[in-house]
Scaffold this motif. Structure first.
Motif, mmCIF file in Angstrom:
data_model
loop_
_atom_site.group_PDB
_atom_site.id
_atom_site.type_symbol
_atom_site.label_atom_id
_atom_site.label_comp_id
_atom_site.label_asym_id
_atom_site.label_seq_id
_atom_site.Cartn_x
_atom_site.Cartn_y
_atom_site.Cartn_z
ATOM 1 N N MET A 267 6.545 77.083 65.746
ATOM 2 C CA MET A 267 7.392 76.288 66.619
ATOM 3 C C MET A 267 7.399 76.893 68.010
ATOM 4 N N HIS A 268 7.165 76.069 69.018
ATOM 5 C CA HIS A 268 7.078 76.558 70.393
ATOM 6 C C HIS A 268 8.158 75.967 71.293
ATOM 7 N N SER A 269 9.169 75.355 70.691
ATOM 8 C CA SER A 269 10.245 74.747 71.464
ATOM 9 C C SER A 269 11.535 74.813 70.655
ATOM 10 N N TYR A 270 12.634 74.813 71.387
ATOM 11 C CA TYR A 270 13.947 74.787 70.741
ATOM 12 C C TYR A 270 14.463 73.364 70.551
ATOM 13 N N ALA A 271 13.622 72.366 70.816
ATOM 14 C CA ALA A 271 14.079 70.978 70.764
ATOM 15 C C ALA A 271 14.658 70.606 69.407
ATOM 16 N N THR A 272 13.985 71.027 68.328
ATOM 17 C CA THR A 272 14.463 70.660 66.989
ATOM 18 C C THR A 272 15.493 71.645 66.451
ATOM 19 N N ILE A 273 15.791 72.695 67.222
ATOM 20 C CA ILE A 273 16.831 73.644 66.830
ATOM 21 C C ILE A 273 18.136 73.319 67.546
ATOM 22 N N ASN A 274 18.033 73.016 68.845
ATOM 23 C CA ASN A 274 19.228 72.670 69.605
ATOM 24 C C ASN A 274 19.863 71.370 69.117
ATOM 25 N N LYS A 275 19.035 70.472 68.604
ATOM 26 C CA LYS A 275 19.524 69.203 68.064
ATOM 27 C C LYS A 275 18.826 68.953 66.734
ATOM 28 N N LYS A 276 19.601 68.891 65.666
ATOM 29 C CA LYS A 276 19.036 68.735 64.326
ATOM 30 C C LYS A 276 18.285 67.418 64.218
ATOM 31 N N HIS A 277 17.046 67.506 63.744
ATOM 32 C CA HIS A 277 16.196 66.332 63.586
ATOM 33 C C HIS A 277 16.048 66.012 62.105
ATOM 34 N N LEU A 278 16.151 64.732 61.783
ATOM 35 C CA LEU A 278 16.046 64.313 60.387
ATOM 36 C C LEU A 278 14.678 64.645 59.807
ATOM 37 N N LEU B 124 7.451 80.980 63.654
ATOM 38 C CA LEU B 124 8.361 80.913 64.792
ATOM 39 C C LEU B 124 8.013 82.027 65.781
ATOM 40 N N LEU B 125 8.669 82.011 66.933
ATOM 41 C CA LEU B 125 8.262 82.911 68.015
ATOM 42 C C LEU B 125 8.969 84.255 68.039
ATOM 43 N N GLY B 126 9.959 84.450 67.188
ATOM 44 C CA GLY B 126 10.643 85.732 67.184
ATOM 45 C C GLY B 126 11.861 85.704 66.291
ATOM 46 N N PRO B 127 12.506 86.852 66.095
ATOM 47 C CA PRO B 127 13.692 86.944 65.233
ATOM 48 C C PRO B 127 14.834 86.036 65.664
ATOM 49 N N LYS B 128 15.036 85.887 66.992
ATOM 50 C CA LYS B 128 16.111 85.025 67.480
ATOM 51 C C LYS B 128 15.866 83.579 67.065
ATOM 52 N N MET B 129 14.651 83.097 67.251
ATOM 53 C CA MET B 129 14.329 81.728 66.860
ATOM 54 C C MET B 129 14.446 81.554 65.348
ATOM 55 N N GLN B 130 14.042 82.573 64.592
ATOM 56 C CA GLN B 130 14.160 82.520 63.139
ATOM 57 C C GLN B 130 15.626 82.378 62.711
ATOM 58 N N ALA B 131 16.490 83.198 63.293
ATOM 59 C CA ALA B 131 17.910 83.151 62.951
ATOM 60 C C ALA B 131 18.526 81.810 63.351
ATOM 61 N N ASP B 132 18.140 81.308 64.532
ATOM 62 C CA ASP B 132 18.684 80.036 64.995
ATOM 63 C C ASP B 132 18.205 78.886 64.106
ATOM 64 N N PHE B 133 16.955 78.952 63.672
ATOM 65 C CA PHE B 133 16.408 77.924 62.787
ATOM 66 C C PHE B 133 17.197 77.867 61.480
ATOM 67 N N LEU B 134 17.494 79.024 60.929
ATOM 68 C CA LEU B 134 18.199 79.093 59.644
ATOM 69 C C LEU B 134 19.662 78.666 59.768
ATOM 70 N N ARG B 135 20.199 78.677 60.963
ATOM 71 C CA ARG B 135 21.564 78.185 61.152
ATOM 72 C C ARG B 135 21.610 76.652 61.112
ATOM 73 N N VAL B 136 20.450 76.040 61.327
ATOM 74 C CA VAL B 136 20.394 74.578 61.393
ATOM 75 C C VAL B 136 19.783 73.965 60.129
ATOM 76 N N TYR B 137 18.787 74.648 59.565
ATOM 77 C CA TYR B 137 18.036 74.072 58.444
ATOM 78 C C TYR B 137 18.074 74.969 57.210
ATOM 79 N N THR B 138 17.947 74.328 56.047
ATOM 80 C CA THR B 138 17.827 75.023 54.772
ATOM 81 C C THR B 138 16.414 74.821 54.255
#
Length: 249
Positions: free
Chosen positions: A1-12, A29-43
Motif C-alpha cells: 500500500m502506497h497511500s493512506y486513502a483506504t486507511i483514513n476512510k474505510k473502504h468496503l 505496507l510502508l512501515g510500522p506506523k502504516m501497519q498499526a493504522d491499517f489494523l485499527r481499521v481492518y480485520t
C-alpha cells in the motif's frame, strides 16, 4: 500500500479483501506506523509485511552535506508546490527567521501546481527578495545537487493521504535533517535522528524556529544523525524484504 486513502476512510472493497484473505496471503505496507493504522481499521488473517522504501533511493548521492562553520540557515522544500504540501508554512518559516535577524535562504523546487501556490510565491518574493530561490522541477543529478545546497529540508505536509514521502528519504540520505508535520508514516522515516517532527500545524512555525536557532551551530552533528537514521532504515528494509521473500518459499 502506497497511500493512506483506504486507511483514513474505510473502504468496503478493502474491508472485504482483508476479511477474505487468509494466512497464506499478505499485505505489504510502508512501515510500522502504516501497519498499526491499517489494523485499527481492518480485520484480517493475512500476514502484514512493513517494507520501507529506503532501498529504492538512488545510491548516487553525495554526503558533503551542510557547511559546518556557517551559521546561516539554508532551508529547502521540494515537492509538487501546493498549500496542502506545506508551501505556505515553508514561506512563513523563512519570513519568521528573517524577522528574527537570522541569515536565511529558502530554496523551492518542483512544479507550481495551483494558483494559490503561485500567488504565495509571488508574495514571498516581495518579503524575502534574493533570499527566496526557485529552482523549478528537478530530476536526476540536479535533484541531488538541491540537497547539497540546503541545511534543513522543510516538509510540513498536511496532505490527507500522505504516506511515506520519498523526498524525506532522499533528504536524510544526503545528511540533511527534515522538519516535518506528523502526517501519515513520516514519523517512521524521521525517527529519533532524522530531524524534527511537529504534531500540530499551529505549532509548526514556533517549534521549527526554536529547532533552527538551536541547531544552526550543530550542522555536522545533525548531518551524522540524519545519515545514521537513513542507514537504520536501509538495514530495516533489507531485513523486512528478506522476511517477505522467506515467507514466499
Amino acid at each position: 500500500m502506497h497511500s493512506y486513502a483506504t486507511i483514513n476512510k474505510k473502504h468496503l472493497a478493502m474491508s472485504a479483501m482483508a476479511k477474505f484473505l487468509g494466512k497464506e496471503d499478505a499485505f505489504i505496507l510502508l512501515g510500522p506506523k502504516m501497519q498499526a493504522d491499517f489494523l485499527r481499521v481492518y480485520t484480517t488473517k493475512a500476514h502484514l509485511f512493513p517494507i520501507n522504501n529506503s532501498g529504492f533511493i538512488s545510491q548516487e548521492r553525495s554526503h558533503s552535506g551542510p557547511e559546518p562553520a556557517s551559521t546561516s540557515i539554508r532551508l529547502g522544500h521540494l515537492s509538487n508546490l501546493t498549500i496542502e504540501k506545506g508551501l505556505d508554512l515553508c514561506i512563513d518559516l523563512a519570513v519568521k527567521c528573517k524577522e528574527q535577524g537570522l541569515d536565511v535562504t529558502l530554496t523551492l523546487a518542483g512544479p507550481v501546481i495551483t494558483s494559490a501556490a503561485s500567488a504565495a510565491i509571488e508574495k514571498a518574493k516581495n518579503v524575502l527578495g534574493e533570499s527566496l530561490i526557485y529552482r523549478g522541477p528537478l530530476y536526476g543529478a540536479k535533484k541531488n545537487d538541491f540537497y547539497q545546497e540546503i541545511d534543513f529540508f522543510i516538509f510540513p505536509s498536511s496532505y490527507v493521504n500522505e504516506a511515506y514521502p520519498l523526498v524525506i528519504l532522499e533528504s536524510i540520505s544526503n545528511g540533511v535533517p527534515c522538519i516535518s508535520l506528523k502526517c501519515g508514516g513520516i514519523e517512521d522515516i524521521i525517527g529519533e535522528n532524522g530531524g524534527l517532527l511537529v504534531s500540530q500545524r499551529e505549532e509548526f512555525i514556533g517549534s521549527a524556529l526554536n529547532y533552527l536557532e538551536a541547531s544552526r551551530q550543530r550542522k555536522e552533528t545533525l548531518k551524522d544523525m540524519a545519515l545514521s537514521q537513513f542507514s537504520k532504515l536501509e538495514k530495516m528494509h533489507t531485513s523486512e524484504l528478506q522476511s517477505w521473500l522467506s515467507a514466499l518459499k
